[in-house]
Design a protein around this motif. Structure first.
Motif, PDB file in Angstrom:
ATOM      1  N   ARG A  98       7.601   5.893  -3.368  1.00 50.86           N
ATOM      2  CA  ARG A  98       7.049   6.006  -2.021  1.00 50.86           C
ATOM      3  C   ARG A  98       7.104   7.487  -1.643  1.00 50.86           C
ATOM      4  O   ARG A  98       8.159   8.119  -1.821  1.00 50.86           O
ATOM      5  CB  ARG A  98       7.873   5.171  -1.032  1.00 50.86           C
ATOM      6  N   ASP A  99       6.013   8.017  -1.173  1.00 54.66           N
ATOM      7  CA  ASP A  99       5.941   9.442  -0.802  1.00 54.66           C
ATOM      8  C   ASP A  99       6.438  10.347  -1.928  1.00 54.66           C
ATOM      9  O   ASP A  99       7.193  11.305  -1.691  1.00 54.66           O
ATOM     10  CB  ASP A  99       6.777   9.721   0.462  1.00 54.66           C
TER      11      ASP A  99
ATOM     12  N   ASP B 179       0.798  -1.221   0.000  1.00 53.06           N
ATOM     13  CA  ASP B 179       0.000   0.000   0.000  1.00 53.06           C
ATOM     14  C   ASP B 179       0.835   1.277   0.000  1.00 53.06           C
ATOM     15  O   ASP B 179       0.412   2.305  -0.510  1.00 53.06           O
ATOM     16  CB  ASP B 179      -0.914   0.023   1.238  1.00 53.06           C
ATOM     17  N   GLU B 180       2.011   1.215   0.587  1.00 56.45           N
ATOM     18  CA  GLU B 180       2.813   2.446   0.686  1.00 56.45           C
ATOM     19  C   GLU B 180       3.483   2.818  -0.642  1.00 56.45           C
ATOM     20  O   GLU B 180       4.047   3.909  -0.771  1.00 56.45           O
ATOM     21  CB  GLU B 180       3.870   2.299   1.785  1.00 56.45           C
ATOM     22  N   PHE B 181       3.423   1.929  -1.635  1.00 55.62           N
ATOM     23  CA  PHE B 181       4.110   2.193  -2.908  1.00 55.62           C
ATOM     24  C   PHE B 181       3.129   2.489  -4.033  1.00 55.62           C
ATOM     25  O   PHE B 181       2.038   1.912  -4.089  1.00 55.62           O
ATOM     26  CB  PHE B 181       4.955   0.982  -3.329  1.00 55.62           C
TER      27      PHE B 181
ATOM     28  N   ASP C  71      11.815  14.575  -4.966  1.00 57.19           N
ATOM     29  CA  ASP C  71      10.362  14.416  -5.062  1.00 57.19           C
ATOM     30  C   ASP C  71       9.945  14.595  -6.519  1.00 57.19           C
ATOM     31  O   ASP C  71      10.170  15.648  -7.115  1.00 57.19           O
ATOM     32  CB  ASP C  71       9.674  15.459  -4.174  1.00 57.19           C
ATOM     33  N   VAL C  72       9.360  13.540  -7.111  1.00 58.98           N
ATOM     34  CA  VAL C  72       8.979  13.608  -8.529  1.00 58.98           C
ATOM     35  C   VAL C  72       7.466  13.485  -8.686  1.00 58.98           C
ATOM     36  O   VAL C  72       6.979  13.148  -9.766  1.00 58.98           O
ATOM     37  CB  VAL C  72       9.692  12.505  -9.362  1.00 58.98           C
ATOM     38  N   SER C  73       6.737  13.755  -7.591  1.00 58.80           N
ATOM     39  CA  SER C  73       5.281  13.542  -7.660  1.00 58.80           C
ATOM     40  C   SER C  73       4.630  14.371  -8.765  1.00 58.80           C
ATOM     41  O   SER C  73       3.642  13.937  -9.364  1.00 58.80           O
ATOM     42  CB  SER C  73       4.617  13.779  -6.316  1.00 58.80           C
TER      43      SER C  73
END
Ligand SMILES: Cc1cc2nc3c(=O)[nH]c(=O)nc-3n(C[C@H](O)[C@H](O)[C@H](O)COP(=O)(O)OP(=O)(O)OC[C@H]3O[C@@H](n4cnc5c(N)ncnc54)[C@H](O)[C@@H]3O)c2cc1C
Length: 409
Positions: A358-359, A337-339, A386-388
């Motif tokens: 993750r995050d 779930d965290e990925f 961070d690549v979100s």
């Protein structure tokens, strides 16, 4: 200052080189149990396949040590360590000698792990770690037509390919549901297996070995489900175990490996460790990039304690089979779930890409049939950028991952 290094592998040699650079007046000794100067283990399968000669393996010939001011003692096993006296015992041509050190590096590496299969001591059963192992396998392979490889990790697959190129019929057995269980997920393994089968390798997955068969000489392998896989030679390739005996008998703190801190110090004063023998934060890496990074940090601290810090290595492995480019980085097979997992699959082209985030940060990658993005992805994993903002386009061919990794996007 006398620096002594036990082990003439990549960790030992890298550390010796770093020490003489940092402290040109240093007296540096390497003791190596094997009779050869440093050679490249990753090229052993090329030697096995008859593609290169023994001489080509020697990346650091004897003259190199002398030119660097390093004293190397080949064919010399260290049999005991007395950390209180700063003293080692050597087995040197039948006689016992002692050597004292100011700083010691244990770089004794690892040995193959052989599960307790019945019949593993038969003629024709091999493991591959050393040049002597490869020489013995090469000689034996000349007289047989078929081989069974137990274990479909990187080493098992690469060696299987070498044996195939010698004209042998090669069957591979894997107890896990798919090959390369540490580097690939099921989807990626399927693409890879199809490509390896097209080369002529035969696979049995979900296949646990029970016994190695034969009367003196090996004739095959019996699986726990009763099936028999025939083969006149067997290679067991089921992982490694750190060589911690010397350290354990000397009372140093050990677990799976020899436990080290951020300065690569062991629990004994002035004794450091690096490479496949070392365990850092519960991990024995078992790969060359970690051995090199650890050796450099250990060497710096041996010269000036506290001058360098190790914080771990991003696991990165590459399958070296001609025509197949497969790299696994970081938490390559991460699920849960965290990925967030992104996949791109082209069975017709043999290309498979998988990213685990993750995050909002990339923590793992599988790249099959794609060499272009290895470096930027390694960088993105190491820096934890961070690549979100790009997560829906990360596998898009038009996204310049290189620029992203360098912070230009
Ligand atoms: C066939 C093969 C292919 C590989 N391919 C890759 C690859 O492509 N990429 C990768 O990252 N990794 C690869 N590896 C793993 C890699 O080789 C190891 O991670 C690396 O060798 C570790 O280096 P090391 O110096 O810690 O140990 P080692 O290379 O094992 O060297 C340790 C040395 O210490 C000696 N020694 C042990 N005990 C004593 C003693 N008491 N006295 C004196 N000497 C002692 C041993 O004889 C040995 O020579 C491969 C391994 C093999 C076997």
């Amino acid at each position: 200052m006398r620096y002594v290094i036990v082990g003439n592998g990549v960790a030992g040699v890298t550390a010796a080189q770093s020490i003489v650079r940092a402290d040109p007046a240093a007296e540096v000794h390497i003791f190596g149990a094997e009779p050869y100067p440093y050679y490249q283990r990753p090229r052993l399968w090329e030697f096995l396949a008859g593609e290169i000669e023994q001489q080509t393996l020697y990346f650091r010939p004897l003259e190199w040590y002398a030119a660097q001011g390093i004293q190397v003692h080949l064919g010399t096993r260290v049999t005991a360590l007395d950390p209180a006296e700063h003293r080692l015992t050597l087995a040197d041509g039948g006689s016992t000698k002692f050597v004292v050190y100011d700083r010691l590096l244990l770089a004794t590496g690892a040995r193959p792990f052989v599960p307790p299969f019945a019949g593993a001591d038969k003629d024709g059963v091999f493991t591959l770690r050393t040049l002597d192992d490869a020489r013995a396998m090469r000689a034996y392979a000349g007289d047989v037509l078929s081989v069974v490889v137990i274990g479909c990790g990187l080493l098992g697959l690469e060696t299987a390919r070498a044996l195939l190129s010698l004209g042998l019929d090669v069957s591979l057995i894997e107890s896990a549901p798919h090959l390369l269980p540490r580097q690939l997920d099921a989807e990626g393994a399927q693409v890879l297996q199809a490509r390896l089968e097209a080369m002529g390798l035969h696979f049995l997955t979900n296949a646990a070995t029970e016994a190695i068969l034969g009367n003196g000489r090996v004739t095959g392998v019996r699986l726990k489900d009763g099936r028999v896989v025939e083969g006149e030679m067997v290679l067991i390739s089921t992982g490694i175990r750190s060589r911690i005996e010397l350290a354990r008998e000397a009372g140093l703190e050990v677990n799976r490996g020899l436990i080290v801190d951020e300065q690569l110090r062991t629990s004994a004063a002035d004794v450091y460790a690096a490479g496949d023998v070392a365990e850092f934060e519960g991990v024995v890496y078992g790969i060359i990039p970690a051995a090199i990074e650890q050796a450099q940090v250990a060497a710096a601290n041996m010269v000036a304690d506290g001058s360098a810090t190790y914080s771990g290595t991003v696991p990165a492995t590459t399958l070296k089979i001609v025509g197949i480019d497969l790299t696994s980085l970081g938490e390559a097979t991460a699920t849960g779930d965290e990925f967030v997992v992104l996949r791109q699959m082209g069975p017709a082209t043999g290309v498979y890409r998988r990213l685990a985030l993750r995050d909002g940060k990339i923590v793992g990658a599988i790249l099959l049939g794609d060499t272009q993005n290895v470096r930027p992805l390694k960088q993105l994993i190491a820096t934890g950028r961070d690549v979100s903002a790009y997560s829906d386009r990360l596998l898009d061919e038009n996204l310049d991952l290189k620029a992203l990794a360098q912070g230009l996007s």
